[in-house]
Enzyme design. Structure first.
Site, PDB file in Angstrom:
ATOM      1  N   CYS A  12       0.876  -1.170   0.000  1.00 31.56           N
ATOM      2  CA  CYS A  12       0.000   0.000   0.000  1.00 31.56           C
ATOM      3  C   CYS A  12       0.918   1.226   0.000  1.00 31.56           C
ATOM      4  O   CYS A  12       2.125   1.094   0.205  1.00 31.56           O
ATOM      5  CB  CYS A  12      -0.851  -0.002   1.267  1.00 31.56           C
ATOM      6  SG  CYS A  12       0.168   0.020   2.749  1.00 31.56           S
ATOM      7  N   HIS A  40       5.242  -6.648   8.433  1.00 31.55           N
ATOM      8  CA  HIS A  40       5.190  -8.080   8.716  1.00 31.55           C
ATOM      9  C   HIS A  40       5.480  -8.871   7.445  1.00 31.55           C
ATOM     10  O   HIS A  40       4.589  -9.484   6.864  1.00 31.55           O
ATOM     11  CB  HIS A  40       3.832  -8.465   9.305  1.00 31.55           C
ATOM     12  CG  HIS A  40       3.537  -7.751  10.581  1.00 31.55           C
ATOM     13  ND1 HIS A  40       4.240  -7.987  11.737  1.00 31.55           N
ATOM     14  CD2 HIS A  40       2.653  -6.790  10.885  1.00 31.55           C
ATOM     15  CE1 HIS A  40       3.787  -7.207  12.694  1.00 31.55           C
ATOM     16  NE2 HIS A  40       2.830  -6.462  12.201  1.00 31.55           N
ATOM     17  N   GLU A 124      -0.244  -0.678  15.737  1.00 32.42           N
ATOM     18  CA  GLU A 124      -1.026   0.494  15.287  1.00 32.42           C
ATOM     19  C   GLU A 124      -2.042   0.889  16.366  1.00 32.42           C
ATOM     20  O   GLU A 124      -2.208   2.078  16.668  1.00 32.42           O
ATOM     21  CB  GLU A 124      -1.745   0.173  13.977  1.00 32.42           C
ATOM     22  CG  GLU A 124      -2.545   1.379  13.475  1.00 32.42           C
ATOM     23  CD  GLU A 124      -3.385   1.088  12.243  1.00 32.42           C
ATOM     24  OE1 GLU A 124      -2.972   0.293  11.390  1.00 32.42           O
ATOM     25  OE2 GLU A 124      -4.483   1.669  12.145  1.00 32.42           O
ATOM     26  N   ASN A 221      -3.253  -8.033   7.991  1.00 28.95           N
ATOM     27  CA  ASN A 221      -4.121  -7.658   6.862  1.00 28.95           C
ATOM     28  C   ASN A 221      -4.216  -8.790   5.846  1.00 28.95           C
ATOM     29  O   ASN A 221      -5.247  -8.996   5.212  1.00 28.95           O
ATOM     30  CB  ASN A 221      -3.707  -6.313   6.259  1.00 28.95           C
ATOM     31  CG  ASN A 221      -2.484  -6.395   5.376  1.00 28.95           C
ATOM     32  OD1 ASN A 221      -2.577  -6.762   4.215  1.00 28.95           O
ATOM     33  ND2 ASN A 221      -1.317  -6.085   5.919  1.00 28.95           N
TER      34      ASN A 221
HETATM   35  S1  SF4 Z   1      -2.939   2.746   7.060  1.00 28.99           S
HETATM   36 FE1  SF4 Z   1      -1.621   0.932   7.002  1.00 28.99          FE
HETATM   37  S2  SF4 Z   1      -2.508  -0.366   5.400  1.00 28.99           S
HETATM   38 FE2  SF4 Z   1      -3.394   1.674   5.155  1.00 28.99          FE
HETATM   39  S3  SF4 Z   1      -2.101   2.742   3.657  1.00 28.99           S
HETATM   40 FE3  SF4 Z   1      -1.282   3.204   5.680  1.00 28.99          FE
HETATM   41  S4  SF4 Z   1       0.281   1.667   6.077  1.00 28.99           S
HETATM   42 FE4  SF4 Z   1      -0.992   0.915   4.402  1.00 28.99          FE
END
Ligand code: SF4
Length: 281
Positions: A12, A40, A124, A221
């Site tokens: 991402c 991860h 997170e 995820n």
């Molecule tokens: S919040 Fe996490 S999954 Fe979403 S774009 Fe940012 S790093 Fe990627």
């Protein structure tokens, strides 16, 4: 055999950005370290370690050292401790995660109880709750919702969500909470890349005979993509790399759908595609 790779498969923008910041920083700074793995994924972790960035378990003396804050973010206490210990801080927290921090802090200032829907042990979530003055309520499943008596204590509450949660699961939790909390505000902070990935993980299993989900077994995820796909197509396999593929999965199969978690490099996905192609020769 047709191979359909999800458009959203792989890194991402938050992970790409964190990696770029890390690899850029190590060119100009000495003694660069981070608390835990950058993402991860074992291959990415290896790349980071080979570039010279050290993984540390806890903060020590930070004199002459740079601490990289990962895409997941970190609590205010961690940042303060790191600064006090002398670390130079480079913040690679994903902007979407920063947005969650902002919402949670703003609503707390306005007197709302903060509810975080997410995995209690995930960094997170620790980073989000670690922005707040008061203790947040973290809910990771229907089972972990507190009793009705406890919920009724909250006159007004604001919900934020860990960026990689599954919206269907989140909605079930909210339906339960809104019965008991009179003033409940919901901020859907599931990020755009996660939403796209999960949408594709709902479509591809219906259009393909076999589904392959690529990502580390430690990636939350990826696990969610696997769960969604498996619930729609029993022939869903979760692999870490092309080495885990089994030829027998593809016998007399006409179409294969592939997706990959946010921390899976494109190279890994390409290798999987090539290996599956070789089975049909
Ligand atoms: S919040 Fe996490 S999954 Fe979403 S774009 Fe940012 S790093 Fe990627």
């Amino acid at each position: 055999m047709k191979i359909n790779v999800a458009k959203s498969a792989g890194f991402c923008f938050g992970v790409k950005r964190a990696l770029n910041i890390a690899l850029h920083t190590v060119k100009y700074e000495k003694n660069v370290c981070m608390l835990g793995d950058i993402v991860h994924n074992e291959d990415v972790v290896k790349t980071i370690s080979e570039a010279g960035i050290k993984k540390i378990g806890r903060l020590s003396s930070g004199k002459g050292k740079t601490l990289l804050i990962r895409a997941h973010g970190a609590s205010k206490t961690t940042i303060r401790k790191a600064k006090n210990a002398g670390y130079n801080i480079i913040d690679a927290t994903c902007l979407m995660v920063k947005e969650i921090h902002k919402i949670a802090t703003r609503k707390e200032k306005q007197g709302y109880k903060i509810i975080v829907i997410g995995d209690k042990k995930h960094d997170e979530v620790k980073g989000i709750t670690g922005q707040l003055k008061k203790r947040a309520l973290v809910i990771d499943s229907l089972k972990s919702i507190p009793s009705v008596t406890s919920l009724k204590k909250y006159k007004k509450a604001a919900i934020v969500v860990q960026s990689t949660q599954n919206i269907e699961r989140v909605e079930k939790i909210i339906n339960r909470l809104e019965k008991h909390i009179p003033n409940l505000e919901f901020y859907n902070t599931i990020c755009q890349p996660t939403t796209c990935k999960q949408q594709e993980a709902r479509n591809l299993p219906l259009k393909n005979e076999v589904m392959i989900i690529i990502g580390s077994k430690t990636s939350a995820n990826t696990k969610r993509l696997y769960e969604i796909s498996k619930s729609l197509n029993k022939k869903t396999h979760w692999i870490q790399s092309q080495k885990d593929l089994k030829k027998v999965w593809f016998l007399r199969v006409n179409s294969v759908g592939i997706t990959a978690g946010a921390s899976t490099p494109d190279k890994t996905t390409k290798e999987v595609v090539e290996r599956i192609k070789s089975f049909s020769i």
